[in-house]
Write a protein that holds these residues in place. Structure first.
Motif, mmCIF file in Angstrom:
data_model
loop_
_atom_site.group_PDB
_atom_site.id
_atom_site.type_symbol
_atom_site.label_atom_id
_atom_site.label_comp_id
_atom_site.label_asym_id
_atom_site.label_seq_id
_atom_site.Cartn_x
_atom_site.Cartn_y
_atom_site.Cartn_z
ATOM 1 N N GLY A 87 0.784 -1.226 0.000
ATOM 2 C CA GLY A 87 0.000 0.000 0.000
ATOM 3 C C GLY A 87 0.819 1.281 0.000
ATOM 4 N N LEU A 88 2.145 1.180 -0.150
ATOM 5 C CA LEU A 88 3.000 2.364 -0.138
ATOM 6 C C LEU A 88 3.916 2.370 -1.352
ATOM 7 C CD1 LEU A 88 4.240 2.297 3.581
ATOM 8 C CD2 LEU A 88 2.288 3.554 2.661
ATOM 9 N N THR A 89 4.215 3.568 -1.846
ATOM 10 C CA THR A 89 5.229 3.721 -2.888
ATOM 11 C C THR A 89 6.222 4.780 -2.427
ATOM 12 O OG1 THR A 89 3.964 5.403 -4.075
ATOM 13 C CG2 THR A 89 3.709 3.122 -4.807
ATOM 14 N N LEU A 90 7.441 4.644 -2.897
ATOM 15 C CA LEU A 90 8.498 5.586 -2.551
ATOM 16 C C LEU A 90 8.122 6.974 -3.062
ATOM 17 C CD1 LEU A 90 11.356 5.760 -1.305
ATOM 18 C CD2 LEU A 90 12.253 5.379 -3.599
ATOM 19 N N MET A 91 8.295 7.971 -2.226
ATOM 20 C CA MET A 91 7.942 9.334 -2.595
ATOM 21 C C MET A 91 9.199 10.109 -2.983
ATOM 22 S SD MET A 91 6.015 12.125 -0.274
ATOM 23 C CE MET A 91 6.043 13.831 -0.715
ATOM 24 N N THR A 92 9.092 10.904 -4.023
ATOM 25 C CA THR A 92 10.177 11.805 -4.405
ATOM 26 C C THR A 92 9.861 13.187 -3.836
ATOM 27 O OG1 THR A 92 10.619 10.562 -6.422
ATOM 28 C CG2 THR A 92 11.464 12.811 -6.325
ATOM 29 N N ILE A 93 10.785 13.702 -3.042
ATOM 30 C CA ILE A 93 10.601 14.990 -2.372
ATOM 31 C C ILE A 93 10.904 16.117 -3.365
ATOM 32 C CG2 ILE A 93 11.418 16.438 -0.470
ATOM 33 C CD1 ILE A 93 12.143 13.764 0.978
ATOM 34 N N PRO A 94 10.038 17.111 -3.450
ATOM 35 C CA PRO A 94 10.280 18.231 -4.367
ATOM 36 C C PRO A 94 11.614 18.932 -4.083
ATOM 37 C CG PRO A 94 8.038 18.305 -3.532
ATOM 38 C CD PRO A 94 8.756 17.249 -2.753
ATOM 39 N N SER A 95 12.235 19.435 -5.140
ATOM 40 C CA SER A 95 13.588 19.994 -5.046
ATOM 41 C C SER A 95 13.700 21.175 -4.083
ATOM 42 C CB SER A 95 14.083 20.403 -6.425
ATOM 43 O OG SER A 95 13.226 21.380 -6.974
ATOM 44 N N GLN A 96 12.649 21.972 -3.911
ATOM 45 C CA GLN A 96 12.760 23.135 -3.034
ATOM 46 C C GLN A 96 12.938 22.760 -1.555
ATOM 47 O OE1 GLN A 96 9.987 22.476 -4.941
ATOM 48 N NE2 GLN A 96 8.171 23.419 -4.081
#
Length: 188
Positions: free
Chosen positions: A55-64
């Motif tokens: 139920g989870l996927t790896l999240m990419t954190i926004p560059s800012q």
């Protein structure tokens, strides 16, 4: 029997002295090992960003949000570091929920299944600012990082679940220390 008493007493005395030497040696040995441990940099295991959870996927954190940030408080004379990378917030891997299920911190099964240093993240736009909401995988309180600029310094405002700002983190440790006593609750 009278001849044995001095021998027994001498034996006890020698055993007592050898134990005292042993304890003295052990305490000095542990002291030196503590000094070595204190001076040696701790090597924590690297977080596994490739581990899969239901139920989870790896999240990419926004560059800012990415980079090394510093914060302080009125009671500290040093700034604390916060490192945010593509997928990590201070060595906690950030995931987002993909399924319709409820996370329950009281569930022994979920505590076992979602063990590790992992967090849930969510990005939102609010009042022209980008918010990154982060919480422990089975926790209930969000820590919110809000993009901003304070007196000409790029910063991330910190808030809890309600969204009320209580602190700020900066790209520079000196700036974090400079504003450590500032009341950020005045910031909108």
């Amino acid at each position: 029997m009278k001849k044995l008493i001095p021998i027994i007493l001498a034996s006890l005395f020698l055993v007592g002295c050898s134990n005292q030497k042993l304890q003295s040696h052990n305490s000095s040995s542990s002291t030196s090992s503590k000094q070595v441990k204190k001076n040696a940099s701790p090597t924590a295991p690297k977080p596994d960003i490739h581990k899969k959870y239901p139920g989870l996927t790896l999240m990419t954190i926004p560059s800012q949000f990415r980079g090394t940030w510093y914060r302080s408080d009125p009671f500290s004379k040093n700034a604390r570091k916060l490192v945010i990378t593509d997928h990590l917030v201070n060595n906690s891997v950030l995931y987002k929920k993909t399924g319709k299920f409820k996370l329950d911190h009281n569930s022994a099964k979920q505590n076992k299944e979602y063990a590790g240093d992992i967090s849930l993240g969510r990005v939102m736009q609010k009042n022209g600012q980008t918010w990154l909401r982060v919480r422990d995988i089975l926790g209930s309180v969000d820590l919110i990082y809000i993009t901003g600029n304070f007196k000409g310094h790029e910063c991330l405002y910190l808030a809890y679940s309600s969204g009320d700002i209580h602190s700020a983190i900066f790209k520079d440790a000196k700036t974090a220390l400079k504003y450590r006593k500032y009341d950020f609750s005045k910031v909108n």
